[in-house]
Design an enzyme around this catalytic site. Structure first.
Site, short mmCIF file in Angstrom:
data_model
loop_
_atom_site.label_atom_id
_atom_site.label_comp_id
_atom_site.label_asym_id
_atom_site.label_seq_id
_atom_site.Cartn_x
_atom_site.Cartn_y
_atom_site.Cartn_z
N SER A 147 0.86 -1.18 0.00
CA SER A 147 0.00 0.00 0.00
C SER A 147 0.90 1.24 0.00
O SER A 147 2.10 1.12 0.32
CB SER A 147 -0.86 -0.02 1.27
OG SER A 147 -1.41 1.25 1.53
N TYR A 160 -2.57 -0.59 10.36
CA TYR A 160 -2.56 -0.92 8.93
C TYR A 160 -1.20 -0.57 8.33
O TYR A 160 -0.61 -1.37 7.58
CB TYR A 160 -3.69 -0.15 8.23
CG TYR A 160 -3.84 -0.43 6.75
CD1 TYR A 160 -4.56 -1.53 6.30
CD2 TYR A 160 -3.25 0.40 5.79
CE1 TYR A 160 -4.71 -1.79 4.94
CE2 TYR A 160 -3.39 0.15 4.43
CZ TYR A 160 -4.13 -0.95 4.01
OH TYR A 160 -4.27 -1.21 2.67
P1 NDP Z 1 -11.92 -5.37 0.08
O1 NDP Z 1 -12.37 -5.12 1.47
O2 NDP Z 1 -12.73 -4.83 -1.06
O3 NDP Z 1 -11.72 -6.95 -0.16
C1 NDP Z 1 -10.99 -7.69 0.79
C2 NDP Z 1 -10.82 -9.11 0.30
O4 NDP Z 1 -10.02 -9.83 1.28
C3 NDP Z 1 -12.13 -9.87 0.17
O5 NDP Z 1 -12.05 -10.75 -0.90
C4 NDP Z 1 -12.21 -10.61 1.50
O6 NDP Z 1 -12.97 -11.81 1.41
C5 NDP Z 1 -10.75 -10.96 1.72
N1 NDP Z 1 -10.48 -11.25 3.13
C6 NDP Z 1 -10.51 -10.38 4.16
N2 NDP Z 1 -10.24 -11.00 5.31
C7 NDP Z 1 -10.00 -12.30 4.99
C8 NDP Z 1 -9.67 -13.47 5.74
N3 NDP Z 1 -9.48 -13.42 7.07
N4 NDP Z 1 -9.52 -14.63 5.08
C9 NDP Z 1 -9.70 -14.70 3.76
N5 NDP Z 1 -10.01 -13.65 2.98
C10 NDP Z 1 -10.16 -12.47 3.60
O7 NDP Z 1 -10.43 -4.78 0.03
P2 NDP Z 1 -9.58 -4.17 -1.20
O8 NDP Z 1 -9.92 -4.88 -2.43
O9 NDP Z 1 -9.71 -2.70 -1.15
O10 NDP Z 1 -8.11 -4.51 -0.74
C11 NDP Z 1 -7.39 -5.62 -1.26
C12 NDP Z 1 -5.92 -5.48 -0.88
O11 NDP Z 1 -5.40 -4.27 -1.44
C13 NDP Z 1 -5.71 -5.37 0.63
O12 NDP Z 1 -4.51 -6.03 0.99
C14 NDP Z 1 -5.57 -3.87 0.85
O13 NDP Z 1 -4.86 -3.57 2.01
C15 NDP Z 1 -4.83 -3.48 -0.42
N6 NDP Z 1 -4.93 -2.08 -0.77
C16 NDP Z 1 -6.15 -1.52 -1.13
C17 NDP Z 1 -6.21 -0.20 -1.52
C18 NDP Z 1 -7.47 0.44 -1.97
O14 NDP Z 1 -7.42 1.63 -2.31
N7 NDP Z 1 -8.59 -0.23 -1.98
C19 NDP Z 1 -4.99 0.64 -1.52
C20 NDP Z 1 -3.80 -0.03 -1.13
C21 NDP Z 1 -3.77 -1.34 -0.79
P3 NDP Z 1 -14.49 -11.92 1.97
O15 NDP Z 1 -15.34 -11.69 0.77
O16 NDP Z 1 -14.56 -13.29 2.51
O17 NDP Z 1 -14.67 -10.86 3.02
#
Ligand code: NDP
Length: 256
Positions: A147, A160
């Site tokens: 990130s 985070y």
């Molecule tokens: P979302 O909240 O939209 O999606 C999160 C995903 O992670 C879902 O598929 C969720 O599955 C899964 N997940 C969360 N917890 C668990 C768990 N314990 N076990 C298995 N799966 C899990 O997040 P984003 O798409 O925004 O983020 C994705 C990645 O990108 C993250 O690492 C985030 O930190 C990073 N990121 C995002 C940014 C942004 O602007 N959005 C910027 C920088 C980094 P489920 O459907 O089961 O909840």
């Protein structure tokens, strides 16, 4: 002769946390470029629904799996089962993540553990298992999702930031251990992209304006703009690149 430099067709890719958000977009991007994709989340039903959407759109082979990445034993058992059915993935994207916001003095211990468990421990849980199989095969690409907070802090999200800073150093440490086995480990660090995780931010007009002002590109990212870096890091084009972190952030981390 077709140039195979950026060719990922026929490769198997597992993207954690790809039921929705950036992970879904990354998995769809890999599928569009000919990879067989394994989608993942916590609930098989919702992962299956997302897999079906990608199948319909791309015609690619898409499988679904569900396990909690914070649980080391469950992760190991699910990955071993997955390898029996699909072989060892060629590309693994450690993307699953979680955000919790509060000033550090008010931050609940259980929320700290959830953030570190989902964002950092998960990378270790998945990679320790898959790297063994990749090492046996003598090839593999591991791409961790960092990130802008891997480098820059912001108020209310210290845990985070700690988790994402950790992802970058874990990437470097894994690169040190695994390069000899022809496994490349790198990191992609996205800037601001509109997903479920940051709904509270993009629905807040003041924050919206801050992102547009703070980002040299003067806008939020489009999820498909992450695909290019992933194709590079998942393909032969990056065979001598390891331990690196690519910011895909419209220039945000390059400027004050
Ligand atoms: P979302 O909240 O939209 O999606 C999160 C995903 O992670 C879902 O598929 C969720 O599955 C899964 N997940 C969360 N917890 C668990 C768990 N314990 N076990 C298995 N799966 C899990 O997040 P984003 O798409 O925004 O983020 C994705 C990645 O990108 C993250 O690492 C985030 O930190 C990073 N990121 C995002 C940014 C942004 O602007 N959005 C910027 C920088 C980094 P489920 O459907 O089961 O909840």
């Amino acid at each position: 002769m077709r140039d195979a430099l950026f060719d990922i067709s026929g490769q198997t890719a597992l993207v954690t946390g790809s039921s929705r958000g950036l992970g879904y977009a990354l998995a769809r991007g890999l599928a569009r470029h000919g990879a067989k994709v394994i989608l993942h989340g916590r609930t098989l039903e919702s992962v299956e629904a997302s897999a079906e959407r990608i199948r319909e759109e791309t015609g690619a082979e898409v499988a679904a799996t569900a396990f909690d990445v914070t649980d080391a034993a469950a992760t190991e058992a699910a990955l071993e089962k997955l390898i029996e059915s699909h072989g060892t993935p060629d590309i693994v994207v450690n993307n699953a993540g979680l955000q919790k916001r509060a000033p550090i003095s008010e931050f609940a211990v259980e929320d700290w553990n959830a953030v570190i468990g989902t964002n950092l421990n998960s990378v270790f849980h998945v990679s320790r298992v898959l790297s063994r199989h990749m090492a046996e095969r003598r090839s593999g690409k591991i791409v961790n999702i960092g990130s802008v907070q891997s480098k820059l802090a912001r108020e209310t999200i210290a845990p985070y930031s700690a988790s994402k800073g950790g992802v970058v150093m874990l990437t470097q440490g894994m690169a040190a251990d695994l390069a000899r086995h022809n496994i490349q480990v790198n990191c992609i660090s996205p800037g601001y992209f509109k997903t479920d995780m940051n709904t509270a931010l993009w629905q807040d007009e003041t924050f919206n304006q801050w992102v547009e002002k703070r980002t040299p590109a003067q806008r939020w990212g489009d999820v498909d703009e992450l695909i290019g870096a992933l194709i590079f890091l998942g393909s032969p084009a990056s065979n001598f690149v390891s331990g690196q972190n690519i910011f895909v952030d419209g220039g945000m981390t390059a400027v004050v």
